[in-house]
Design a protein around this motif. Structure first.
Motif, mmCIF file in Angstrom:
data_model
loop_
_atom_site.group_PDB
_atom_site.id
_atom_site.type_symbol
_atom_site.label_atom_id
_atom_site.label_comp_id
_atom_site.label_asym_id
_atom_site.label_seq_id
_atom_site.Cartn_x
_atom_site.Cartn_y
_atom_site.Cartn_z
ATOM 1 N N GLN A 1 39.674 53.065 30.911
ATOM 2 C CA GLN A 1 38.726 53.521 31.932
ATOM 3 C C GLN A 1 38.844 55.015 32.212
ATOM 4 O OE1 GLN A 1 36.316 51.680 33.252
ATOM 5 N NE2 GLN A 1 36.950 49.850 32.108
ATOM 6 N N PRO B 1 41.662 52.582 46.986
ATOM 7 C CA PRO B 1 40.450 52.262 46.211
ATOM 8 C C PRO B 1 40.692 52.154 44.708
ATOM 9 C CG PRO B 1 39.969 53.929 47.866
ATOM 10 C CD PRO B 1 41.456 53.736 47.888
ATOM 11 N N LEU B 2 41.580 52.995 44.156
ATOM 12 C CA LEU B 2 41.844 52.924 42.721
ATOM 13 C C LEU B 2 42.532 51.609 42.361
ATOM 14 C CD1 LEU B 2 41.816 54.030 39.880
ATOM 15 C CD2 LEU B 2 43.858 55.391 40.419
ATOM 16 N N SER C 1 42.036 48.784 43.898
ATOM 17 C CA SER C 1 40.955 47.791 43.924
ATOM 18 C C SER C 1 40.140 47.855 42.639
ATOM 19 C CB SER C 1 40.050 48.032 45.141
ATOM 20 O OG SER C 1 40.785 47.913 46.343
ATOM 21 N N GLN C 2 39.900 49.053 42.139
ATOM 22 C CA GLN C 2 39.187 49.202 40.872
ATOM 23 C C GLN C 2 39.986 48.628 39.710
ATOM 24 O OE1 GLN C 2 38.295 53.563 41.105
ATOM 25 N NE2 GLN C 2 36.214 52.914 40.631
ATOM 26 N N ARG D 1 42.099 46.198 39.793
ATOM 27 C CA ARG D 1 41.980 44.739 39.865
ATOM 28 C C ARG D 1 40.663 44.293 39.232
ATOM 29 N NH1 ARG D 1 45.599 42.370 43.605
ATOM 30 N NH2 ARG D 1 46.368 43.750 45.266
ATOM 31 N N HIS D 2 39.592 45.000 39.571
ATOM 32 C CA HIS D 2 38.270 44.642 39.053
ATOM 33 C C HIS D 2 38.201 44.822 37.547
ATOM 34 C CE1 HIS D 2 33.918 44.327 38.721
ATOM 35 N NE2 HIS D 2 33.901 45.500 38.120
ATOM 36 N N TRP D 3 38.676 45.957 37.053
ATOM 37 C CA TRP D 3 38.628 46.220 35.606
ATOM 38 C C TRP D 3 39.460 45.202 34.842
ATOM 39 C CZ3 TRP D 3 39.910 51.985 36.792
ATOM 40 C CH2 TRP D 3 38.719 52.654 37.136
ATOM 41 N N GLN E 1 37.883 41.785 34.107
ATOM 42 C CA GLN E 1 36.752 41.695 33.185
ATOM 43 C C GLN E 1 37.195 41.049 31.875
ATOM 44 O OE1 GLN E 1 33.660 42.598 34.424
ATOM 45 N NE2 GLN E 1 35.008 42.759 36.202
#
Length: 270
Positions: free
Chosen positions: A214, A258-259, A261-262, A264-266, A269
């Protein structure tokens, strides 16, 4: 049910001599299997290969690839009617002998319990005072240096903290009692270098891979505690989950970064 050398059995006595018991001549993996898929399977198998090579062991045919590893662990989970399983895979050198081994062949045992994720924030953490991480040719794998984590877990219990971070003898941050440690600073991700004596965690490897994909700048570094105290966020990661730390020593973080949280999201996937 358990798996002993590829055989599903309700129970099984371990024959003696057992070099895993007498010398700690082996290693283990903690695996998560959900819906017939092994999480971080490629990373687990790569670490198993490296551990076997470091101990001069030969992995058995049943565990000779990531795909075969997943198939065997699925057999075990299915036999125990576990759609989500936490599996302990123990591998040790076969035969007897004294320090000089008689063979490079192994025996292995896999057991399974229900998998319960652990993603709750860590309320209070501190640095260990009585136990240190030790770098060695085997510190990257799980098992040969397990006594370190037993001592650290006991210290954590005695001091009343939710987590402890281990330092190396040189004072560098290494890991928590049972997870890799990460911190965030200036939109960059940091984690201790393996030379600090930490385990080469499979979740650690996967998170670094995802973050780099990312475009996040990642650093595997030798860091002192003050660098974590000054960080924007600190969190731990292992196969059971990612957990952000709310307080480390006297430093507090009120919300998840926030990073993180990102990440976790990435990572979630396909």
């Amino acid at each position: 049910m358990l798996l002993l050398n590829g055989h599903l059995l309700p129970t099984a006595p371990l024959a003696l001599p057992n070099r895993g018991f007498t010398f700690g001549d082996g290693f283990f993996e903690t695996l998560i299997l959900v819906g017939g898929r092994l999480r971080f399977g490629a990373q687990h198998f790569a670490r198993m290969q490296a551990a076997a090579a470091a101990l001069y062991l030969e992995l058995p045919e049943a565990l000779a690839s990531a795909e075969q590893l997943e198939q065997e662990m699925t057999r075990l989970a299915t036999a125990n009617e576990l759609p989500a399983a936490r599996i302990r895979l123990q591998i040790w050198r076969a035969g007897g002998g004294l320090y000089t081994p008689e063979t490079s062949s192994v025996e292995w045992l896999a057991t399974a319990v229900p998998y319960v994720p652990n993603v709750a924030p860590i309320a209070r953490a501190a640095f260990a005072q009585d136990t240190y991480a030790i770098y060695s040719p085997l510190s990257f794998c799980k098992g040969p240096q397990a006594w370190i984590y037993v001592r650290a877990a006991r210290e954590r219990q005695q001091r009343g903290f939710d987590e402890l971070l281990l330092l190396s003898g040189a004072g560098h941050v290494a890991e928590t009692v049972s997870a890799a440690i990460f911190w965030i600073q200036n939109a960059q991700l940091f984690t201790p270098a393996l030379s600090a004596g930490c385990v080469a965690g499979v979740r650690r490897a996967h998170l670094l891979q995802v973050a780099r994909q990312q475009g996040i700048e990642c650093h595997e570094t030798l860091a002192f505690p003050n660098e974590l105290h000054q960080a924007e966020a600190v969190f731990s990661a292992n196969v059971a989950g990612i957990r952000w730390i709310k307080q480390l020593s006297t430093v507090c973080w009120e919300t998840e970064h926030p990073l993180l949280s990102q990440l976790r999201h990435w990572e979630a996937q396909p």
